[in-house]
Design an enzyme around this catalytic site. Structure first.
Site, short mmCIF file in Angstrom:
data_model
loop_
_atom_site.label_atom_id
_atom_site.label_comp_id
_atom_site.label_asym_id
_atom_site.label_seq_id
_atom_site.Cartn_x
_atom_site.Cartn_y
_atom_site.Cartn_z
N LYS A 179 0.84 -1.21 0.00
CA LYS A 179 0.00 0.00 0.00
C LYS A 179 0.88 1.26 0.00
O LYS A 179 2.08 1.18 0.33
CB LYS A 179 -0.91 0.00 1.23
CG LYS A 179 -0.17 0.00 2.57
CD LYS A 179 -1.10 -0.33 3.73
CE LYS A 179 -0.34 -0.36 5.05
NZ LYS A 179 -1.15 -0.92 6.15
N TYR A 237 13.15 31.41 5.64
CA TYR A 237 11.88 32.09 5.93
C TYR A 237 11.73 32.40 7.41
O TYR A 237 12.16 31.62 8.26
CB TYR A 237 10.71 31.22 5.49
CG TYR A 237 10.50 31.18 3.99
CD1 TYR A 237 10.44 32.35 3.23
CD2 TYR A 237 10.33 29.96 3.35
CE1 TYR A 237 10.22 32.30 1.86
CE2 TYR A 237 10.11 29.90 1.98
CZ TYR A 237 10.06 31.08 1.23
OH TYR A 237 9.84 31.02 -0.10
#
Ligand SMILES: *Cc1c(COP(=O)(O)O)cnc(C)c1O
Length: 369
Positions: free
Chosen positions: A38, A264
């Site tokens: 998965k 940032y």
């Protein structure tokens, strides 16, 4: 393997084979093996991993959702595929692609019976999922009579297997709880055999279950993380080989003066001369903001380079002040020596989350030998 010149996730198929053989050593020779593929085979590449596992003779595959199973069928996977969490919306496609649903509630059972009938199916294989303590998905032990009533005279399906999932198979402190789950599963299995009048095969164990509770292997086991090289325990990790290595390259080197800031929000403020390297990967590639601000490090020429400032969408900056390196040099984010488990735990998460989060933007490259 050539040095990385961009961000790549290198997938070592020989390591996959090695891990499979290691896990098999804990099992009887006739115990079936289901490979859990998965979430792009835990972030690697579901098609290549499944094809390799199919070639190695694995018995079953599991995915979470129907569309993952359809992609495997299109890639040439002909072995049975169990869909762990199918939604009724996709039952038509599921049957069209011969995928086998996990049935976890009365509502889902009725919907699947109707779809199978509409498709003119007989003895279509389904798998009954029981909740024995994880409290996530599944019928309860006392739902067996209800299931038997729903299935009475319904020839369109056949219960291929019954299964459950352990809540804490990696945690030895939860041994009593796990033993109660095992006992509950056995009670269910006996009741199912009696009420259905035939014996669906049984499976319970995930990777840590195989390693810690191999006496409860029954007819099949389901392994994901172990195949990819992690065992939820440093002791088992020593015996497994990480399949995925995330590598990148130094794009640019900067010299930072005292008083300057990096990134940032000016989150890293320098009080001295520092050298930084900018790397071409960020949170859009699966390295989340939780790894920033000195929380963890990458490896450059064998040395630790801490991530400084905030992780950006497409870049991270690392401190290379004490590292001999240059623009274009290779950087290892995680892999064999610097494991994904260590990288993940430095930011309070687990290898599963880190691996499955490596985004599809990152190029996958494959090592066969
Ligand atoms: C994901 C999953 C597994 C695989 O677990 P690992 O710990 O990765 O081996 C097994 N069974 C079920 C029901 C799962 O959802």
């Amino acid at each position: 393997m050539a040095k990385a010149e961009e961000t790549v996730l290198q997938i070592d198929l020989a390591a996959l084979e090695y891990n499979y053989q290691f896990l098999r050593q804990h099992l009887h020779t006739d115990t079936k093996f289901l490979a859990v593929v998965k979430a792009f085979a835990y972030g690697s590449d579901a098609q290549r991993i499944a094809l390799k596992m199919q070639a190695l003779g694995v018995d079953y595959f599991a995915v979470a959702y129907s569309k993952e199973g359809i992609a495997l069928r299109k890639a040439g996977i002909h072995k049975p595929i169990l869909v762990l969490h199918p939604l009724p919306l996709h039952f038509d496609e599921l049957i069209q692609h011969c995928l086998e649903p996990s049935i976890y509630s009365a509502m889902v059972l009725r919907k699947f019976l109707n779809t199978a009938k509409r498709h003119g199916q007989t003895k279509y294989p389904l798998h009954l999922k029981f909740n024995t303590g994880l409290n996530r998905l599944g019928f309860w032990e006392n739902d067996v009579d209800l299931i038997a009533k729903e299935l009475k005279g319904r020839t369109e399906i056949k219960v291929a297997s019954i299964f459950s999932h352990l809540a804490a198979s990696e945690d030895v402190n939860e041994k009593d709880f796990t033993m109660r789950q095992i006992k509950s599963f056995e009670n269910i299995a006996i009741k199912i055999d009696q009420t259905l009048g035939y014996r669906p095969f049984r499976h319970l164990l995930n990777t840590s279950g195989i390693l810690n509770y191999s006496t409860a292997q029954y007819d099949m086991v389901r392994s994901g993380i172990g195949l990819y090289g992690y065992g939820n325990d440093p002791e088992f990790d020593r015996h497994l080989k990480p399949v995925a290595t995330l590598k990148t390259v130094i794009s640019q080197i900067h010299k930072i003066e005292p008083g300057e800031t990096v990134g940032y929000n000016r989150a890293f403020a320098s009080d001295s001369y520092r050298m930084t390297a900018t790397l071409p990967l960020g949170h859009a590639d699966g390295i989340g903001r939780q790894y920033g601000n000195g929380q963890t490090y990458v490896s450059i020429n064998g040395k630790k380079a801490y991530i400084i400032g905030n992780v950006c969408m497409d870049m991270i900056m690392v401190d290379i002040t004490d590292i001999d390196c240059k623009e274009g040099d290779e950087v290892i984010i995680f892999g064999k020596e610097f494991s994904a488990e260590n990288f993940a735990s430095s930011a309070n998460t687990i290898s599963y989350e880190l691996l499955t989060g490596i985004s599809q933007r990152v190029t996958r490259v494959f090592l066969e030998h």
